[in-house]
Design a protein around this motif. Structure first.
Motif, PDB file in Angstrom:
ATOM      1  N   PRO A 183      45.810  58.828  -5.020  1.00 23.78           N
ATOM      2  CA  PRO A 183      47.183  58.993  -4.529  1.00 23.78           C
ATOM      3  C   PRO A 183      47.292  59.601  -3.130  1.00 23.78           C
ATOM      4  O   PRO A 183      48.170  59.199  -2.365  1.00 23.78           O
ATOM      5  CB  PRO A 183      47.858  59.885  -5.566  1.00 23.78           C
ATOM      6  CG  PRO A 183      46.811  60.329  -6.505  1.00 23.78           C
ATOM      7  CD  PRO A 183      45.586  59.500  -6.286  1.00 23.78           C
ATOM      8  N   PHE A 184      46.421  60.528  -2.790  1.00 27.05           N
ATOM      9  CA  PHE A 184      46.510  61.113  -1.453  1.00 27.05           C
ATOM     10  C   PHE A 184      46.221  60.063  -0.389  1.00 27.05           C
ATOM     11  O   PHE A 184      46.973  59.904   0.572  1.00 27.05           O
ATOM     12  CB  PHE A 184      45.548  62.299  -1.295  1.00 27.05           C
ATOM     13  CG  PHE A 184      45.548  62.857   0.098  1.00 27.05           C
ATOM     14  CD1 PHE A 184      46.605  63.636   0.538  1.00 27.05           C
ATOM     15  CD2 PHE A 184      44.503  62.590   0.973  1.00 27.05           C
ATOM     16  CE1 PHE A 184      46.616  64.139   1.840  1.00 27.05           C
ATOM     17  CE2 PHE A 184      44.508  63.087   2.261  1.00 27.05           C
ATOM     18  CZ  PHE A 184      45.564  63.867   2.699  1.00 27.05           C
ATOM     19  N   TRP A 185      45.110  59.348  -0.557  1.00 30.72           N
ATOM     20  CA  TRP A 185      44.700  58.360   0.447  1.00 30.72           C
ATOM     21  C   TRP A 185      45.648  57.180   0.485  1.00 30.72           C
ATOM     22  O   TRP A 185      45.955  56.650   1.557  1.00 30.72           O
ATOM     23  CB  TRP A 185      43.264  57.905   0.182  1.00 30.72           C
ATOM     24  CG  TRP A 185      42.307  59.049   0.192  1.00 30.72           C
ATOM     25  CD1 TRP A 185      41.660  59.598  -0.889  1.00 30.72           C
ATOM     26  CD2 TRP A 185      41.924  59.845   1.320  1.00 30.72           C
ATOM     27  NE1 TRP A 185      40.899  60.660  -0.500  1.00 30.72           N
ATOM     28  CE2 TRP A 185      41.042  60.844   0.862  1.00 30.72           C
ATOM     29  CE3 TRP A 185      42.235  59.811   2.670  1.00 30.72           C
ATOM     30  CZ2 TRP A 185      40.464  61.775   1.700  1.00 30.72           C
ATOM     31  CZ3 TRP A 185      41.658  60.754   3.507  1.00 30.72           C
ATOM     32  CH2 TRP A 185      40.789  61.721   3.021  1.00 30.72           C
ATOM     33  N   GLN A 186      46.115  56.761  -0.672  1.00 27.77           N
ATOM     34  CA  GLN A 186      47.109  55.685  -0.726  1.00 27.77           C
ATOM     35  C   GLN A 186      48.409  56.154  -0.078  1.00 27.77           C
ATOM     36  O   GLN A 186      49.072  55.398   0.622  1.00 27.77           O
ATOM     37  CB  GLN A 186      47.355  55.274  -2.170  1.00 27.77           C
ATOM     38  CG  GLN A 186      48.279  54.082  -2.311  1.00 27.77           C
ATOM     39  CD  GLN A 186      48.458  53.709  -3.775  1.00 27.77           C
ATOM     40  OE1 GLN A 186      47.541  53.860  -4.576  1.00 27.77           O
ATOM     41  NE2 GLN A 186      49.622  53.231  -4.105  1.00 27.77           N
ATOM     42  N   GLY A 187      48.767  57.419  -0.298  1.00 27.58           N
ATOM     43  CA  GLY A 187      49.969  57.981   0.309  1.00 27.58           C
ATOM     44  C   GLY A 187      49.900  57.999   1.824  1.00 27.58           C
ATOM     45  O   GLY A 187      50.914  57.809   2.507  1.00 27.58           O
ATOM     46  N   LEU A 188      48.702  58.230   2.362  1.00 27.16           N
ATOM     47  CA  LEU A 188      48.541  58.153   3.817  1.00 27.16           C
ATOM     48  C   LEU A 188      48.853  56.746   4.315  1.00 27.16           C
ATOM     49  O   LEU A 188      49.446  56.579   5.391  1.00 27.16           O
ATOM     50  CB  LEU A 188      47.130  58.566   4.226  1.00 27.16           C
ATOM     51  CG  LEU A 188      46.788  60.047   4.087  1.00 27.16           C
ATOM     52  CD1 LEU A 188      45.341  60.295   4.490  1.00 27.16           C
ATOM     53  CD2 LEU A 188      47.734  60.913   4.886  1.00 27.16           C
ATOM     54  N   GLY A 189      48.467  55.742   3.542  1.00 36.41           N
ATOM     55  CA  GLY A 189      48.802  54.368   3.902  1.00 36.41           C
ATOM     56  C   GLY A 189      50.312  54.147   3.910  1.00 36.41           C
ATOM     57  O   GLY A 189      50.855  53.476   4.789  1.00 36.41           O
ATOM     58  N   THR A 190      50.989  54.739   2.931  1.00 38.44           N
ATOM     59  CA  THR A 190      52.451  54.630   2.879  1.00 38.44           C
ATOM     60  C   THR A 190      53.083  55.321   4.080  1.00 38.44           C
ATOM     61  O   THR A 190      54.011  54.793   4.700  1.00 38.44           O
ATOM     62  CB  THR A 190      52.986  55.240   1.566  1.00 38.44           C
ATOM     63  OG1 THR A 190      52.387  54.561   0.469  1.00 38.44           O
ATOM     64  CG2 THR A 190      54.490  55.119   1.466  1.00 38.44           C
ATOM     65  N   VAL A 191      52.573  56.483   4.440  1.00 41.98           N
ATOM     66  CA  VAL A 191      53.086  57.197   5.620  1.00 41.98           C
ATOM     67  C   VAL A 191      52.846  56.361   6.880  1.00 41.98           C
ATOM     68  O   VAL A 191      53.735  56.236   7.733  1.00 41.98           O
ATOM     69  CB  VAL A 191      52.432  58.596   5.741  1.00 41.98           C
ATOM     70  CG1 VAL A 191      52.761  59.237   7.081  1.00 41.98           C
ATOM     71  CG2 VAL A 191      52.879  59.484   4.595  1.00 41.98           C
ATOM     72  N   ALA A 192      51.660  55.785   7.002  1.00 43.65           N
ATOM     73  CA  ALA A 192      51.353  54.936   8.162  1.00 43.65           C
ATOM     74  C   ALA A 192      52.300  53.747   8.224  1.00 43.65           C
ATOM     75  O   ALA A 192      52.789  53.381   9.300  1.00 43.65           O
ATOM     76  CB  ALA A 192      49.902  54.465   8.108  1.00 43.65           C
ATOM     77  N   LEU A 193      52.574  53.140   7.077  1.00 40.40           N
ATOM     78  CA  LEU A 193      53.514  52.011   7.023  1.00 40.40           C
ATOM     79  C   LEU A 193      54.901  52.457   7.475  1.00 40.40           C
ATOM     80  O   LEU A 193      55.553  51.769   8.266  1.00 40.40           O
ATOM     81  CB  LEU A 193      53.570  51.435   5.605  1.00 40.40           C
ATOM     82  CG  LEU A 193      54.592  50.328   5.360  1.00 40.40           C
ATOM     83  CD1 LEU A 193      54.261  49.089   6.173  1.00 40.40           C
ATOM     84  CD2 LEU A 193      54.659  49.994   3.876  1.00 40.40           C
ATOM     85  N   ASP A 194      55.352  53.610   7.005  1.00 40.79           N
ATOM     86  CA  ASP A 194      56.667  54.113   7.397  1.00 40.79           C
ATOM     87  C   ASP A 194      56.744  54.383   8.897  1.00 40.79           C
ATOM     88  O   ASP A 194      57.735  54.056   9.554  1.00 40.79           O
ATOM     89  CB  ASP A 194      57.008  55.387   6.618  1.00 40.79           C
ATOM     90  CG  ASP A 194      57.216  55.135   5.134  1.00 40.79           C
ATOM     91  OD1 ASP A 194      57.409  53.972   4.734  1.00 40.79           O
ATOM     92  OD2 ASP A 194      57.168  56.118   4.361  1.00 40.79           O
ATOM     93  N   VAL A 195      55.695  54.977   9.445  1.00 39.10           N
ATOM     94  CA  VAL A 195      55.671  55.257  10.883  1.00 39.10           C
ATOM     95  C   VAL A 195      55.665  53.947  11.669  1.00 39.10           C
ATOM     96  O   VAL A 195      56.394  53.801  12.660  1.00 39.10           O
ATOM     97  CB  VAL A 195      54.461  56.138  11.263  1.00 39.10           C
ATOM     98  CG1 VAL A 195      54.310  56.254  12.778  1.00 39.10           C
ATOM     99  CG2 VAL A 195      54.593  57.515  10.630  1.00 39.10           C
TER     100      VAL A 195
END
Length: 187
Positions: free
Chosen positions: A90-102
């Motif tokens: 979840p942490f690493w996948q969440g970073l992907g979500t943050v990158a997508l949002d940015v």
């Protein structure tokens, strides 16, 4: 399309998106310098940066869509919206979500650049400096190929390219060339 093909294409589009984001970052620094590249005139550096950025967005969208339908990844729609809520790393996948949002914020503000104004656009565009390392961390932490020699080599090359561009950007040799005000509206 078979499940294996979805998984392979999902991974491949993520890797291509990372390479294109790296190239976009390096070209963004070059664009800011206002200098021509040895092989491109000044205006073309800006155009190549825009096109590479757009292409990286397309590959990231493909990465997301392919993994959404991939039965191995088992991602849910809200995994792409709500960071750190995924089932797998979840942490690493969440970073992907943050990158997508940015990245979405960068794309939207770039499309609305003439309506937002240069100062607002630039303030949001500074987020690109955060986007790249977040995307790299996502790839290293979530990717199933993250510790394979070919991917580690690619990651090191990406880091060296961005680090080189940033060192140049922060050096005394980086002389920012300002665009005359009458030309800023055309850019």
């Amino acid at each position: 399309m078979t499940a294996t093909a979805l998984w392979d294409f999902g991974r491949a589009t993520g890797v291509v998106a990372l390479v294109l984001l790296t190239l976009s970052m390096v070209l963004g620094v070059a664009t800011r310098s206002g200098r021509p590249a040895p092989w491109l005139p000044r205006f073309a550096v800006t155009e190549v940066h825009r096109n590479v950025s757009l292409l990286s967005s397309v590959f990231l969208a493909l990465h997301v869509v392919l993994l959404l339908f991939d039965p191995y990844a088992m991602l849910r729609l809200f995994d792409f919206v709500l960071p750190f809520a995924g089932n797998y790393r979840p942490f690493w996948q969440g970073l992907g979500t943050v990158a997508l949002d940015v990245l979405l914020a960068l794309v939207v503000t770039s499309l609305l650049r003439h309506r937002l104004g240069r100062r607002t656009w630039r303030a949001v565009h500074w987020a690109a400096y955060a986007l790249w390392p977040i995307a790299l961390a996502h790839a290293l932490g979530t990717g199933t190929d993250s510790f394979s020699p070919w991917f580690l080599t690619l990651a090191v090359l990406c880091v060296l390219a961005v680090a080189g561009a940033l060192c140049w950007r922060l050096s005394a040799r980086f002389a920012e060339r300002r665009t005359p005000a009458r030309l800023e509206t055309a850019v």
